[in-house]
Design an enzyme around this catalytic site. Structure first.
Site, PDB file in Angstrom:
ATOM      1  N   ARG A   1      25.463 -56.074  -7.087  1.00 52.46           N
ATOM      2  CA  ARG A   1      27.046 -56.007  -7.315  1.00 52.46           C
ATOM      3  C   ARG A   1      27.394 -57.465  -7.792  1.00 52.46           C
ATOM      4  NH1 ARG A   1      30.584 -51.476  -6.159  1.00 52.46           N
ATOM      5  NH2 ARG A   1      29.271 -49.983  -6.921  1.00 52.46           N
TER       6      ARG A   1
ATOM      7  N   GLU B   1      31.705 -56.859  -2.719  1.00 52.04           N
ATOM      8  CA  GLU B   1      30.588 -58.082  -2.763  1.00 52.04           C
ATOM      9  C   GLU B   1      30.729 -59.248  -3.945  1.00 52.04           C
ATOM     10  OE1 GLU B   1      30.430 -54.754  -2.823  1.00 52.04           O
ATOM     11  OE2 GLU B   1      29.218 -54.149  -1.189  1.00 52.04           O
TER      12      GLU B   1
ATOM     13  N   LYS C   1      38.525 -39.386  10.200  1.00 50.96           N
ATOM     14  CA  LYS C   1      37.110 -39.374  10.057  1.00 50.96           C
ATOM     15  C   LYS C   1      36.337 -38.769  11.517  1.00 50.96           C
ATOM     16  CE  LYS C   1      33.768 -42.813   8.712  1.00 50.96           C
ATOM     17  NZ  LYS C   1      33.412 -43.849   7.920  1.00 50.96           N
TER      18      LYS C   1
HETATM   19  C1  LIG Z   1      28.942 -51.351  -2.894  1.00 47.56           C
HETATM   20  C2  LIG Z   1      28.898 -50.709  -1.562  1.00 47.56           C
HETATM   21  N1  LIG Z   1      29.134 -51.595  -0.617  1.00 47.56           N
HETATM   22  C3  LIG Z   1      28.932 -51.146   0.706  1.00 47.56           C
HETATM   23  C4  LIG Z   1      28.453 -49.865   0.964  1.00 47.56           C
HETATM   24  C5  LIG Z   1      28.184 -49.470   2.442  1.00 47.56           C
HETATM   25  N2  LIG Z   1      29.309 -48.322   2.666  1.00 47.56           N
HETATM   26  C6  LIG Z   1      29.042 -47.082   2.627  1.00 47.56           C
HETATM   27  S1  LIG Z   1      30.045 -46.233   3.136  1.00 47.56           S
HETATM   28  C7  LIG Z   1      31.141 -47.670   3.548  1.00 47.56           C
HETATM   29  C8  LIG Z   1      32.576 -47.339   3.915  1.00 47.56           C
HETATM   30  C9  LIG Z   1      33.367 -46.334   2.888  1.00 47.56           C
HETATM   31  O1  LIG Z   1      34.595 -46.287   3.495  1.00 47.56           O
HETATM   32  P1  LIG Z   1      35.605 -45.127   2.556  1.00 47.56           P
HETATM   33  O2  LIG Z   1      35.389 -45.270   1.265  1.00 47.56           O
HETATM   34  O3  LIG Z   1      36.936 -45.435   3.275  1.00 47.56           O
HETATM   35  O4  LIG Z   1      34.831 -43.828   3.315  1.00 47.56           O
HETATM   36  P2  LIG Z   1      34.855 -43.160   4.569  1.00 47.56           P
HETATM   37  O5  LIG Z   1      33.498 -43.529   5.288  1.00 47.56           O
HETATM   38  O6  LIG Z   1      35.989 -43.643   5.515  1.00 47.56           O
HETATM   39  O7  LIG Z   1      35.221 -41.682   4.203  1.00 47.56           O
HETATM   40  C10 LIG Z   1      30.412 -48.586   3.147  1.00 47.56           C
HETATM   41  C11 LIG Z   1      31.189 -49.927   3.405  1.00 47.56           C
HETATM   42  C12 LIG Z   1      28.319 -48.911  -0.154  1.00 47.56           C
HETATM   43  N3  LIG Z   1      27.988 -47.811  -0.237  1.00 47.56           N
HETATM   44  N4  LIG Z   1      28.458 -49.422  -1.228  1.00 47.56           N
END
Ligand SMILES: Cc1ncc(C[n+]2csc(CCOP(=O)(O)OP(=O)(O)O)c2C)c(N)n1
Ligand SMILES: CC(=O)[C@@H](O)[C@H](O)COP(=O)(O)O
Ligand SMILES: [Mg+2]
Length: 583
Positions: free
Chosen positions: A370, A342, A259
């Site tokens: 959700r 969630e 990242k």
């Molecule tokens: C249902 C839901 N819960 C929480 C989020 C908030 N959120 C956005 S990005 C993220 C982390 C995602 O991690 P990853 O899929 O590993 O992507 P990265 O940022 O590491 O590329 C979260 C928790 C979301 N977008 N959707």
């Protein structure tokens, strides 16, 4: 490696020739590497100008180029899970010059959006939907006799959600031509939590060689597995992708990335650089930031936890956003980041409540969507003592319609015995959190993104009488304004300029019908204000009650009208909704 965000547009001669993904297909391997450097430079520059999601996009530069190099989009389907990493994809699919309008009203959306481009196959914003959507497209294409590929790019964080596994389970059964690419950067927004993260982390040291460990899980689900491969090395990425795309049936490619790749500060602090605000061109010293509603929640949680050893705090992967940072450090044994889960967060809270602890679930309004059945079936019917701290309620500005928290009142209001509170400011938020916490049974406090109007918050343990509003002003006009939530300051100005009566309702449920009855006798026009969809919201609660009264007056509902409010500043969004238009 970049060490600073460019403040002037960098020269990108090769990137400037790429107006559609098919322009990539004539490039040599050397040119792909040059394109990656230029794309990274341009991404840094453009996000510096607009603000927005940052680290995730930098981490998928090579993967995005490789995918568009090998796929035939838009016939083939490419779905970005969550979508916060889609900026490089937007740049390569004809939107390079529009990047400076990102997140602004009428500008590019911060997530993939079907009506923005034919290359955005599926709108995202909420996580863990990509495999289901890619599978749906693959199955439809199969049924319609089209020979295409469907690719889902899903992060290790998004992979923790149950929905991702529901889709993997189904994909195996269909034998559709779907490719799942796990973009494993060992990060969610915070550290990725849980058993799956630990399992996958074992593979990070094994880049380039097949990992029996991570193969086992996905092969057991009937996927053909390749990986892990270094997602920043075209020499590994391209052949692996080519193989996966050439095969029939469900394929799984495990890609390891970093990242914030290529920008030193983001590599060192991926949490801090998940998203950034735009660069201040004048570099003026910034005045200290006012604590947000989330920060006050964090302080309240800590204060209450000191007093009550039964308190447990839960976040579904939003430790920083919902501000459970101090609580997690001070009470690690009572702090639970359940990952992007969630539904589990709420039923886990139900279990905790059954066994005598006192759960507080901090959850963004939009992500609570959700977990609706878990709220109804697992918490509310059983009258379990769970407090929902519903953050980011109302319009959230630049993240747009996917992240707007404008349906929670409607969802919660029809649940019997639910207590729903709408604080006008941070002091009210504090009192309402106390009230919800003391109340036996499910209760919710919904508060907005950012800071409110309160300068200092008295951090006491006082509670409010449940279902009682506060009369703030008695006017001479025949109009009474009923405020639900953080729009109070503007509503107060309207009350003063028209000499109207003003009530801060505090509770959507139960409604203060005693005070409302009193108002009916003296007013001919009632106007409700809320930062929520008008349909089914707090104003609707008043309308339903009024319909049962013998009252001949007029009711006006102000809130979010029945259309999607797109990205822009929160002020622009509120203006678009006409909430404060003259009465
Ligand atoms: C249902 C839901 N819960 C929480 C989020 C908030 N959120 C956005 S990005 C993220 C982390 C995602 O991690 P990853 O899929 O590993 O992507 P990265 O940022 O590491 O590329 C979260 C928790 C979301 N977008 N959707
Ligand atoms: C992609 C995503 O869902 C989050 O990163 C979200 O954009 C965070 O928004 P806040 O800034 O309100 O925490
Ligand atoms: Mg990740």
């Amino acid at each position: 490696m970049f060490t600073a965000i460019p403040t002037h547009r960098p020269a990108t001669p090769l990137l400037d020739t790429i107006d559609t993904p098919c322009a990539l297909q004539s490039l040599t391997a050397q040119q792909l590497a040059q394109l990656a450097t230029e794309l990274r430079a341009y991404l840094l520059y453009s996000v510096g100008q607009t603000g927005g999601h940052f680290g995730a996009g930098l981490g998928v530069i090579e993967l995005t180029i490789a995918l568009h190099y090998l796929l035939k989009t838009p016939e083939d389907h490419l779905i970005w899970d969550v979508g916060h990493q889609c900026y490089p994809h937007k740049i390569l699919t004809g939107r390079r010059e529009q990047m400076l309008s990102m997140r602004q009203r009428d500008g590019l959306a911060p997530f993939p959006k079907r009506d923005e481009s034919i290359f955005d196959d599926f709108g995202t914003g909420h996580s863990s939907t990509s495999i289901s959507a890619a599978l749906g497209m693959a199955v439809a294409d199969q049924l319609l006799g089209r020979n295409t590929r469907s690719v889902a790019v899903i992060g290790d964080g998004a992979m923790t959600a149950g929905m991702a596994f529901e889709a993997l389970n189904h994909a195996a059964h269909t034998r559709a031509n779907v490719l799942v690419i796990l973009n494993d950067n060992d990060m969610s927004i915070s550290k990725n939590e849980g058993g799956l993260a630990t399992y996958l982390a074992k593979n990070l040291k094994l880049k380039g060689s097949r990992s029996e460990t991570s193969a086992a899980l996905f092969e057991a689900l009937a996927f053909e597995y390749q990986g892990p491969v270094d997602g920043h090395d075209f020499a590994q990425l391209l052949p692996a992708l080519e193989t996966a795309l050439s095969k029939e049936g469900p394929q799984f490619l495990h890609v390891v990335t970093q990242k914030g790749k290529g920008f030193e500060p983001a590599e060192a602090d991926p949490v801090g650089y998940h998203a950034i605000t735009k660069l201040d061109p004048l570099s003026q010293p910034k005045s200290p930031k006012k604590p947000t509603f989330a920060n006050h929640f964090g302080r309240w949680l800590l204060t209450t936890a000191e007093k009550d050893a039964h308190l447990v705090g839960i976040t579904p992967a939003m430790r920083e956003g919902s501000d459970l940072i101090a609580f997690s450090e001070q009470y690690p044994e009572r702090y639970f980041d359940v990952a992007i889960a969630e539904q589990h967060a709420l039923t886990f809270a139900a279990g905790l409540a059954c066994a005598g602890t006192k759960p507080v679930v901090a959850i963004y309004s939009t992500f609570l969507q959700r977990a609706y059945d878990q709220l109804v079936h697992d918490i509310a019917i059983q009258k379990l003592d769970v407090l929902l701290a519903i953050d980011r309620a109302g319009l959230v500005g630049e993240d747009g319609a996917t992240h707007a928290g404008v349906f929670d009142i409607a969802m919660l209001r029809c649940i019997p015995e639910m207590i729903i509170m709408t604080p006008a400011d941070e002091q009210e938020q504090w009192l309402m959190l106390n009230t919800g916490y003391q109340h036996q049974g499910p209760a919710a406090v919904r508060y907005p993104r950012g800071a409110g109007s309160c300068e200092t918050v008295i951090t006491n343990h006082e509670t409010l009488p449940v279902g009682k509003a506060r009369l703030l002003r008695t006017g001479t006009s025949d109009t009474a304004l009923l405020n639900f939530g953080p729009l109070l300051q503007q509503v107060q100005q309207m009350a003063e300029s028209g000499d109207h009566t003003l009530v801060d309702m505090r509770f959507v449920k139960p409604l203060d019908t005693e005070l409302l009855t009193h108002l009916l006798a003296q007013h001919q026009h009632i106007v409700t204000f809320e930062d929520h969809a008008i349909q089914g919201g707090a104003g609707s609660a008043v309308a339903e009650w009024l319909a049962q009264q013998a009252w001949a007056g007029k009711l006006t509902l102000r809130g979010i009208p029945d259309h999607w409010v797109e990205h822009g500043s929160r002020d622009e969004q509120l203006r678009e909704c006409g909430i404060f238009a003259p009465l």
